[in-house]
Design an enzyme around this catalytic site. Structure first.
Site, PDB file in Angstrom:
ATOM      1  N   LYS A  14       0.831  -1.208   0.000  1.00 50.77           N
ATOM      2  CA  LYS A  14       0.000   0.000   0.000  1.00 50.77           C
ATOM      3  C   LYS A  14       0.866   1.260   0.000  1.00 50.77           C
ATOM      4  CE  LYS A  14      -2.164  -1.018   3.867  1.00 50.77           C
ATOM      5  NZ  LYS A  14      -1.576  -2.300   4.310  1.00 50.77           N
ATOM      6  N   ARG A  89      -9.702   0.539   8.392  1.00 49.76           N
ATOM      7  CA  ARG A  89      -9.242  -0.788   8.794  1.00 49.76           C
ATOM      8  C   ARG A  89     -10.286  -1.546   9.605  1.00 49.76           C
ATOM      9  NH1 ARG A  89      -3.334   0.513   8.373  1.00 49.76           N
ATOM     10  NH2 ARG A  89      -2.165  -1.396   8.649  1.00 49.76           N
ATOM     11  N   ARG A 128      11.970  -5.342   5.336  1.00 51.11           N
ATOM     12  CA  ARG A 128      11.914  -3.890   5.575  1.00 51.11           C
ATOM     13  C   ARG A 128      12.462  -3.573   6.964  1.00 51.11           C
ATOM     14  NH1 ARG A 128       6.247  -0.758   5.075  1.00 51.11           N
ATOM     15  NH2 ARG A 128       5.788  -1.967   6.943  1.00 51.11           N
ATOM     16  N   ARG A 134      11.605   0.566  11.888  1.00 51.68           N
ATOM     17  CA  ARG A 134      10.248   0.393  12.427  1.00 51.68           C
ATOM     18  C   ARG A 134      10.228  -0.773  13.399  1.00 51.68           C
ATOM     19  NH1 ARG A 134       5.463   0.963   8.060  1.00 51.68           N
ATOM     20  NH2 ARG A 134       4.465  -0.311   9.676  1.00 51.68           N
ATOM     21  N   ARG A 146      -0.089  -8.474  13.579  1.00 50.61           N
ATOM     22  CA  ARG A 146      -0.637  -7.507  12.616  1.00 50.61           C
ATOM     23  C   ARG A 146      -1.472  -8.223  11.562  1.00 50.61           C
ATOM     24  NH1 ARG A 146       4.782  -4.668  10.977  1.00 50.61           N
ATOM     25  NH2 ARG A 146       3.517  -3.583   9.438  1.00 50.61           N
TER      26      ARG A 146
HETATM   27  P1  B4P Z   1       4.203  -1.786   2.119  1.00 52.13           P
HETATM   28  O1  B4P Z   1       3.483  -3.048   1.725  1.00 52.13           O
HETATM   29  O2  B4P Z   1       4.137  -0.666   1.197  1.00 52.13           O
HETATM   30  O3  B4P Z   1       3.701  -1.451   3.564  1.00 52.13           O
HETATM   31  P2  B4P Z   1       2.188  -1.162   4.016  1.00 52.13           P
HETATM   32  O4  B4P Z   1       1.227  -2.234   3.540  1.00 52.13           O
HETATM   33  O5  B4P Z   1       1.857   0.229   3.613  1.00 52.13           O
HETATM   34  O6  B4P Z   1       2.421  -1.217   5.550  1.00 52.13           O
HETATM   35  P3  B4P Z   1       1.620  -1.482   6.886  1.00 52.13           P
HETATM   36  O7  B4P Z   1       0.224  -1.969   6.625  1.00 52.13           O
HETATM   37  O8  B4P Z   1       2.513  -2.370   7.662  1.00 52.13           O
HETATM   38  O9  B4P Z   1       1.674  -0.158   7.668  1.00 52.13           O
HETATM   39  P4  B4P Z   1       0.738   0.974   8.228  1.00 52.13           P
HETATM   40  O10 B4P Z   1       1.646   2.105   8.284  1.00 52.13           O
HETATM   41  O11 B4P Z   1      -0.532   1.163   7.433  1.00 52.13           O
HETATM   42  O12 B4P Z   1       5.705  -2.174   2.317  1.00 52.13           O
HETATM   43  C1  B4P Z   1       6.139  -3.365   2.909  1.00 52.13           C
HETATM   44  C2  B4P Z   1       7.453  -3.809   2.318  1.00 52.13           C
HETATM   45  O13 B4P Z   1       7.199  -4.533   1.115  1.00 52.13           O
HETATM   46  C3  B4P Z   1       8.403  -2.671   1.912  1.00 52.13           C
HETATM   47  O14 B4P Z   1       9.694  -2.976   2.348  1.00 52.13           O
HETATM   48  C4  B4P Z   1       8.339  -2.636   0.397  1.00 52.13           C
HETATM   49  O15 B4P Z   1       9.557  -2.213  -0.182  1.00 52.13           O
HETATM   50  C5  B4P Z   1       8.043  -4.082   0.067  1.00 52.13           C
HETATM   51  N1  B4P Z   1       7.322  -4.238  -1.173  1.00 52.13           N
HETATM   52  C6  B4P Z   1       6.268  -3.496  -1.605  1.00 52.13           C
HETATM   53  N2  B4P Z   1       5.856  -3.934  -2.809  1.00 52.13           N
HETATM   54  C7  B4P Z   1       6.669  -5.012  -3.134  1.00 52.13           C
HETATM   55  C8  B4P Z   1       6.727  -5.890  -4.250  1.00 52.13           C
HETATM   56  N3  B4P Z   1       5.892  -5.798  -5.269  1.00 52.13           N
HETATM   57  N4  B4P Z   1       7.666  -6.869  -4.242  1.00 52.13           N
HETATM   58  C9  B4P Z   1       8.520  -6.999  -3.196  1.00 52.13           C
HETATM   59  N5  B4P Z   1       8.528  -6.183  -2.120  1.00 52.13           N
HETATM   60  C10 B4P Z   1       7.605  -5.195  -2.090  1.00 52.13           C
HETATM   61  O16 B4P Z   1       0.280   0.474   9.689  1.00 52.13           O
HETATM   62  C11 B4P Z   1       1.156   0.317  10.780  1.00 52.13           C
HETATM   63  C12 B4P Z   1       0.385   0.212  12.110  1.00 52.13           C
HETATM   64  O17 B4P Z   1      -0.297   1.469  12.400  1.00 52.13           O
HETATM   65  C13 B4P Z   1      -0.745  -0.824  12.183  1.00 52.13           C
HETATM   66  O18 B4P Z   1      -0.268  -2.110  12.531  1.00 52.13           O
HETATM   67  C14 B4P Z   1      -1.673  -0.213  13.274  1.00 52.13           C
HETATM   68  O19 B4P Z   1      -1.206  -0.501  14.572  1.00 52.13           O
HETATM   69  C15 B4P Z   1      -1.555   1.281  13.057  1.00 52.13           C
HETATM   70  N6  B4P Z   1      -2.629   1.824  12.189  1.00 52.13           N
HETATM   71  C16 B4P Z   1      -2.442   2.412  10.968  1.00 52.13           C
HETATM   72  N7  B4P Z   1      -3.621   2.763  10.421  1.00 52.13           N
HETATM   73  C17 B4P Z   1      -4.590   2.391  11.318  1.00 52.13           C
HETATM   74  C18 B4P Z   1      -6.016   2.453  11.307  1.00 52.13           C
HETATM   75  N8  B4P Z   1      -6.705   2.973  10.260  1.00 52.13           N
HETATM   76  N9  B4P Z   1      -6.692   1.974  12.385  1.00 52.13           N
HETATM   77  C19 B4P Z   1      -6.039   1.462  13.433  1.00 52.13           C
HETATM   78  N10 B4P Z   1      -4.689   1.351  13.503  1.00 52.13           N
HETATM   79  C20 B4P Z   1      -3.957   1.805  12.453  1.00 52.13           C
END
Ligand code: B4P
Length: 191
Positions: A14, A89, A128, A134, A146
């Protein structure tokens, strides 16, 4: 005005794809994860509360994140569209978002849902964690929590939007550019 939700489990891409989409379309990027990490960095009371939960892989309370999104919508009256990343979420967050948008005569145009296997999610997040600093990415048990939170509370959000025929599933494994092409093709059909 075009509003989209990028949906999927932790590590599904995402944040990665959001960066590319906002630079192509100029949407305002609203990532609740980024906003919360910023609060943590600034040492606010909200940040301290959020950190305790995020470090255990638990969702932050709905009222907190809904308040953050409400404020961000108020702060960006001139945006040509919003990209919601990591929000909503829970079903309560989805309903609150619909209410906030309706107050401004806006709505969600599409939910693009990235699909990635659990093994690949764990691999990406641990990888990551080697460089991101992180704390929620370094421990496999926290990553497991998670993913469980996603399965218990977040996966059902797709069903909420399916009722309105707004969900498109996108295979999220492959190169970043291949996945980006699939996302832009779906946006192009509606934008
Ligand atoms: P991404 O995949 O981009 O990470 P994300 O889904 O955005 O992260 P996440 O869901 O963990 O975090 P969030 O901040 O929303 O990247 C992951 C890795 O994959 C990277 O290293 C990237 O380079 C790699 N990657 C991406 N695409 C790839 C591909 N095609 N091939 C190979 N590698 C690839 O949430 C963090 C925390 O915040 C939650 O656990 C929760 O506690 C809280 N939170 C956030 N929003 C909330 C909400 N709405 N309600 C309640 N709690 C919330």
């Amino acid at each position: 005005m075009f509003n989209l939700i990028l949906f999927g489990p932790p590590g599904s891409g995402k944040g990665t794809q959001s960066e590319k989409l906002i630079s192509l379309y100029g949407f305002k990027h609203l990532s609740t994860g980024d906003i919360l990490r910023n609060e943590i960095k600034n040492g606010t009371a909200l940040g301290l509360e959020a950190k305790m939960l995020m470090d255990r892989g638990i969702l932050v309370p709905d009222a907190v994140v809904i308040g953050m999104i409400g404020k961000a919508l108020e702060d960006n009256p001139g945006a040509n569209g919003f990209l919601f990343d990591g929000f909503p979420r829970t079903n309560a967050q989805a309903e609150a978002l619909d209410t906030l948008l309706a107050e401004k005569n806006m709505s969600i145009n599409v939910v693009l849902a990235l699909q990635v296997s659990k093994t690949e999610l764990i691999k990406r997040l641990l990888n990551r964690g080697l460089t991101s600093g992180r704390t929620d990415d370094v421990n496999e048990a926290v990553i497991g929590s998670r993913i469980e939170e996603y399965e218990r509370k977040t996966a059902a959000v797709a069903d909420y939007y399916k009722k309105f025929d707004k969900v498109v599933y996108i295979p999220g494994e492959g190169s970043v550019n291949e996945i980006f092409d699939k996302l832009t093709s779906e946006i192009g059909k509606r934008h």
